[in-house]
Write a protein that holds these residues in place. Structure first.
Motif, PDB file in Angstrom:
ATOM      1  N   UNK A  41      47.375  38.287  35.507  1.00  0.00           N
ATOM      2  CA  UNK A  41      46.437  37.421  34.789  1.00  0.00           C
ATOM      3  C   UNK A  41      46.004  36.259  35.661  1.00  0.00           C
ATOM      4  N   UNK A  42      46.925  35.670  36.402  1.00  0.00           N
ATOM      5  CA  UNK A  42      46.581  34.556  37.282  1.00  0.00           C
ATOM      6  C   UNK A  42      45.590  34.949  38.354  1.00  0.00           C
ATOM      7  N   UNK A  43      45.844  36.060  39.031  1.00  0.00           N
ATOM      8  CA  UNK A  43      44.908  36.501  40.075  1.00  0.00           C
ATOM      9  C   UNK A  43      43.574  36.928  39.482  1.00  0.00           C
ATOM     10  N   UNK A  44      43.595  37.522  38.282  1.00  0.00           N
ATOM     11  CA  UNK A  44      42.338  37.909  37.636  1.00  0.00           C
ATOM     12  C   UNK A  44      41.517  36.671  37.265  1.00  0.00           C
ATOM     13  N   UNK A  45      42.175  35.630  36.794  1.00  0.00           N
ATOM     14  CA  UNK A  45      41.452  34.402  36.458  1.00  0.00           C
ATOM     15  C   UNK A  45      40.893  33.719  37.700  1.00  0.00           C
ATOM     16  N   UNK A  46      41.625  33.750  38.802  1.00  0.00           N
ATOM     17  CA  UNK A  46      41.102  33.186  40.043  1.00  0.00           C
ATOM     18  C   UNK A  46      39.900  33.990  40.541  1.00  0.00           C
ATOM     19  N   UNK A  47      39.977  35.311  40.413  1.00  0.00           N
ATOM     20  CA  UNK A  47      38.838  36.147  40.804  1.00  0.00           C
ATOM     21  C   UNK A  47      37.643  35.895  39.889  1.00  0.00           C
ATOM     22  N   UNK A  48      37.897  35.705  38.611  1.00  0.00           N
ATOM     23  CA  UNK A  48      36.815  35.402  37.671  1.00  0.00           C
ATOM     24  C   UNK A  48      36.175  34.055  37.987  1.00  0.00           C
ATOM     25  N   UNK A  49      36.982  33.094  38.401  1.00  0.00           N
ATOM     26  CA  UNK A  49      36.409  31.795  38.769  1.00  0.00           C
ATOM     27  C   UNK A  49      35.556  31.921  40.029  1.00  0.00           C
ATOM     28  N   UNK A  50      35.958  32.779  40.954  1.00  0.00           N
ATOM     29  CA  UNK A  50      35.130  33.044  42.132  1.00  0.00           C
ATOM     30  C   UNK A  50      33.809  33.674  41.723  1.00  0.00           C
ATOM     31  N   UNK A  51      33.863  34.632  40.829  1.00  0.00           N
ATOM     32  CA  UNK A  51      32.656  35.319  40.375  1.00  0.00           C
ATOM     33  C   UNK A  51      31.701  34.340  39.694  1.00  0.00           C
TER      34      UNK A  51
END
Length: 108
Positions: free
Chosen positions: A42-52
């Motif tokens: 979840x943490x890495x997915x949220x960081x990737x979503x913030x990049x997107x």
């Protein structure tokens, strides 16, 4: 940029909760091995979503620069808040998780 900041703070908080010490400090019990994996994902997915979100709002060149600044700011804020008010850090992560997508949608 607000949406990327809220999402990155929530992502760093999830990565923080994946560690036994911080999980114990914030929630009062140790995480199970499956919970650790879920929190890391979840943490890495949220960081990737913030990049997107950041790249969509400003393009690749400026989006990456803004995302880097947002990452640094949210990480410093979390590191500053954890020793003094760990429960506040958790509450702010929940707020970021709820308001981050809303801020991203409101931008468009």
């Amino acid at each position: 940029m607000l949406a990327a900041g809220l999402l990155s703070y929530a992502g760093f908080s999830a990565l923080c909760l994946a560690m036994e010490r911080h999980h114990q400090e914030m929630l009062g019990h140790r995480p199970s091995p499956s919970r650790k994996v879920q929190l890391r994902m979840a943490g890495w997915a949220l960081l990737a979503l913030s990049l997107w979100v950041s790249v969509l709002s400003a393009g690749w060149a400026m989006g990456l620069v803004r995302w880097t600044a947002v990452l640094m700011g949210s990480a410093v804020f979390l590191v500053w808040l954890l020793p003094y008010r760990p429960r506040w850090a958790l509450a702010l992560a929940a707020v970021g998780l709820l308001l981050g997508p809303l801020a991203a949608v409101a931008h468009w």
